[in-house]
Write a protein that holds these residues in place. Structure first.
Motif, PDB file in Angstrom:
ATOM      1  N   CYS A 299      -3.970  -0.180  -0.077  1.00 44.44           N
ATOM      2  CA  CYS A 299      -4.772  -1.224   0.678  1.00 44.44           C
ATOM      3  C   CYS A 299      -6.192  -1.035   0.550  1.00 44.44           C
ATOM      4  O   CYS A 299      -6.559  -0.080   0.807  1.00 44.44           O
ATOM      5  CB  CYS A 299      -4.144  -1.660   1.799  1.00 44.44           C
TER       6      CYS A 299
ATOM      7  N   CYS B 218       0.136   4.046   3.868  1.00 51.22           N
ATOM      8  CA  CYS B 218       0.491   3.310   5.242  1.00 51.22           C
ATOM      9  C   CYS B 218       1.347   2.376   5.126  1.00 51.22           C
ATOM     10  O   CYS B 218       2.159   1.950   6.168  1.00 51.22           O
ATOM     11  CB  CYS B 218      -0.788   2.535   5.561  1.00 51.22           C
TER      12      CYS B 218
ATOM     13  N   CYS C 205      -6.971   2.080   3.593  1.00 53.97           N
ATOM     14  CA  CYS C 205      -6.346   2.739   2.736  1.00 53.97           C
ATOM     15  C   CYS C 205      -7.318   3.217   1.874  1.00 53.97           C
ATOM     16  O   CYS C 205      -8.512   4.650   1.821  1.00 53.97           O
ATOM     17  CB  CYS C 205      -5.251   3.238   2.761  1.00 53.97           C
TER      18      CYS C 205
ATOM     19  N   CYS D 270       0.783  -1.192   0.511  1.00 60.50           N
ATOM     20  CA  CYS D 270       0.114  -0.009  -0.119  1.00 60.50           C
ATOM     21  C   CYS D 270       0.479   0.948  -0.356  1.00 60.50           C
ATOM     22  O   CYS D 270       1.930   1.604   0.823  1.00 60.50           O
ATOM     23  CB  CYS D 270      -1.267   0.265   1.157  1.00 60.50           C
TER      24      CYS D 270
END
Ligand SMILES: [Zn+2]
Length: 98
Positions: free
Chosen positions: A79, A12, A82, A9
């Motif tokens: 992801c 994050c 997020c 991701c």
């Protein structure tokens, strides 16, 4: 074709596991594409002076920065968590998403 960036991701930094779904975020930013309005005053101006002024303004400008000012685009893999965080911020910008 497998994209290695798709497995992490970009927001994050979490590594996606197994068949976890990834979300592609695309951002485009561009200068107003509508043609500028030409006034009678504009027609009275000297085009040579205008072009010289424009060339002078661009003199110290990084060519890549000048290009980005016209158009730039980015792609990010997110992801699921997020994606939801961003979705809430975009859909309900006046409420806190967290
Ligand atoms: Zn994430």
């Amino acid at each position: 074709m497998a994209n290695p960036e798709k497995h992490t991701c970009n927001w994050c930094g979490r590594v996606l596991v197994g068949k976890e779904l990834a979300f592609l975020l695309k951002i485009e930013m561009m200068a107003d594409p509508s043609p500028p309005e030409i006034t009678k005053e504009d027609l009275k101006k000297s085009w040579v002076d205008e072009i010289e002024a424009l060339a002078k303004a661009m003199e110290g400008m990084d060519p890549r920065e000048a290009e980005d000012e016209v158009y730039e685009s980015y792609s990010f893999w997110l992801c699921g968590a997020c994606r939801i965080r961003l979705h809430k911020r975009l859909k309900y910008p006046f409420f806190s998403a967290d």
